[in-house]
Write a protein that holds these residues in place. Structure first.
Motif, mmCIF file in Angstrom:
data_model
loop_
_atom_site.group_PDB
_atom_site.id
_atom_site.type_symbol
_atom_site.label_atom_id
_atom_site.label_comp_id
_atom_site.label_asym_id
_atom_site.label_seq_id
_atom_site.Cartn_x
_atom_site.Cartn_y
_atom_site.Cartn_z
ATOM 1 N N SER A 190 0.827 -1.206 0.000
ATOM 2 C CA SER A 190 0.000 0.000 0.000
ATOM 3 C C SER A 190 0.861 1.255 0.000
ATOM 4 O O SER A 190 2.004 1.258 0.472
ATOM 5 C CB SER A 190 -0.916 0.001 1.225
ATOM 6 N N ILE A 191 0.302 2.342 -0.539
ATOM 7 C CA ILE A 191 0.976 3.641 -0.562
ATOM 8 C C ILE A 191 0.553 4.428 0.675
ATOM 9 O O ILE A 191 -0.636 4.674 0.889
ATOM 10 C CB ILE A 191 0.618 4.418 -1.841
ATOM 11 N N ASN A 192 1.502 4.795 1.489
ATOM 12 C CA ASN A 192 1.217 5.588 2.690
ATOM 13 C C ASN A 192 2.195 6.751 2.777
ATOM 14 O O ASN A 192 3.404 6.552 2.888
ATOM 15 C CB ASN A 192 1.322 4.710 3.950
ATOM 16 N N ASN A 193 1.656 7.962 2.682
ATOM 17 C CA ASN A 193 2.467 9.173 2.810
ATOM 18 C C ASN A 193 1.574 10.271 3.400
ATOM 19 O O ASN A 193 0.504 9.981 3.933
ATOM 20 C CB ASN A 193 3.066 9.580 1.448
ATOM 21 N N ARG A 194 1.974 11.535 3.294
ATOM 22 C CA ARG A 194 1.186 12.588 3.921
ATOM 23 C C ARG A 194 -0.089 12.910 3.138
ATOM 24 O O ARG A 194 -0.957 13.626 3.623
ATOM 25 C CB ARG A 194 2.028 13.865 4.076
ATOM 26 N N VAL A 195 -0.200 12.338 1.913
ATOM 27 C CA VAL A 195 -1.394 12.566 1.094
ATOM 28 C C VAL A 195 -2.344 11.369 1.145
ATOM 29 O O VAL A 195 -3.545 11.521 1.326
ATOM 30 C CB VAL A 195 -1.008 12.862 -0.367
ATOM 31 N N PHE A 196 -1.793 10.167 0.985
ATOM 32 C CA PHE A 196 -2.607 8.956 0.939
ATOM 33 C C PHE A 196 -2.335 8.106 2.173
ATOM 34 O O PHE A 196 -1.169 7.866 2.531
ATOM 35 C CB PHE A 196 -2.296 8.142 -0.330
ATOM 36 N N ARG A 197 -3.405 7.624 2.815
ATOM 37 C CA ARG A 197 -3.254 6.822 4.024
ATOM 38 C C ARG A 197 -4.150 5.581 3.956
ATOM 39 O O ARG A 197 -5.289 5.644 3.503
ATOM 40 C CB ARG A 197 -3.653 7.617 5.285
ATOM 41 N N THR A 198 -3.603 4.460 4.400
ATOM 42 C CA THR A 198 -4.392 3.248 4.610
ATOM 43 C C THR A 198 -4.066 2.721 6.002
ATOM 44 O O THR A 198 -3.133 3.199 6.655
ATOM 45 C CB THR A 198 -4.067 2.154 3.573
ATOM 46 N N MET A 199 -4.798 1.716 6.448
ATOM 47 C CA MET A 199 -4.562 1.167 7.773
ATOM 48 C C MET A 199 -3.157 0.586 7.886
ATOM 49 O O MET A 199 -2.493 0.700 8.908
ATOM 50 C CB MET A 199 -5.618 0.091 8.086
#
Length: 267
Positions: A190-199
């Protein structure tokens, strides 16, 4: 006792199948490809998945038993040199007299896949995966009809308890005992950064919950149900929940789940 054998197709498995039929006939077992009581898988876990989907319409009325011909299969109780002992037990007797086998039942996952071209239902023994073809997957994940997250990444894996030891484990998901009627959702890169978040961690849902995965852009996808690949570019949604029916395995001797885990990954 009516039985059927499905093998992997390699030279060793075919030879073992021929020997199985000969010994089974001597013990009075009846070969029946249409309505067997027991389906014997000779090969590996992939062979068991193939056997499961071959008899998917008869799951409530049959039981499975596995014989592995290579590395230890997670669904296999027996080794190739133990086939005579297995057949003796299948015939209803052992050295100690009449034998009553134990039936264990594992949960399955039911899928309802809705596409612009129509809706189909499937059952999986190990897992269902949704992956992108040449791009990032964008999918909305709802749990019990409420928005949970907007996923971006390589894909999503939904596994059964027995399938939690397979692809799910390699993704960092937990191993779940098959006595627990649940499904597990695990993200694939998964892509997780300050724009996109997932669990960012696996989720375990109980039997009375369901998860819906909605495609949220025009995208080419590969839907995999155990070993079956379904390419699609018109996916609307996939509903995943614990199936009402279960798969049955016949146990002629004890082989606890955690012993299988230890044998497969540690011993």
């Amino acid at each position: 006792m009516r039985y059927y054998v499905l093998d992997r197709g390699d030279q060793l498995s075919v030879r073992l199948t021929e020997s199985f039929h000969k010994m089974a006939a001597e013990q009075g077992l009846q070969l029946d490809a249409e309505s067997p009581d027991i389906v014997v898988s000779i090969g590996g876990d992939g062979t068991m998945l193939h056997a499961f989907h071959t008899f998917i319409n008869r799951i409530p009325s049959i039981a499975f038993v596995g014989i592995h011909t290579g590395h230890l299969g997670f669904y296999a109780d027996w080794k190739a040199d133990e086939i005579p002992e297995l057949i003796t037990m299948m015939s209803g007797h052992s050295d100690s007299g009449q034998l009553m086998p134990r039936i264990v039942r594992y949960p399955l996952v039911e899928l309802e896949i809705q596409k612009k071209s129509g809706t189909n239902s499937y059952i999986c023994l190990n897992e269902f995966t949704l992956k992108g073809v040449g791009g990032t997957v964008v999918a909305q994940v709802d749990i019990n009809d409420e928005l949970f997250e907007m996923f971006r990444g390589d894909g999503i894996c939904v596994s059964t308890p027995s399938g939690s030891t397979a692809y799910n484990k390699s993704l960092g998901g937990a191993m779940i005992h098959p006595s627990i009627e649940a499904l597990q959702i695990t993200e694939i890169a998964s892509i997780n950064n300050r724009v996109f978040r997932t669990m960012g961690s696996a989720l375990v849902l109980p039997k009375h919950h369901h998860v819906d995965i909605y495609s949220r852009k025009e995208q080419s996808l590969i839907l995999t149900i155990d070993h079956i690949n379904i390419p699609t570019d018109d996916l609307i949604s996939v509903r995943c929940q614990v199936a009402k029916q279960k798969i049955s395995f016949v146990r002629y001797r004890p082989f606890p789940f955690w012993n299988r885990v230890r044998n497969a990954f540690l011993d």
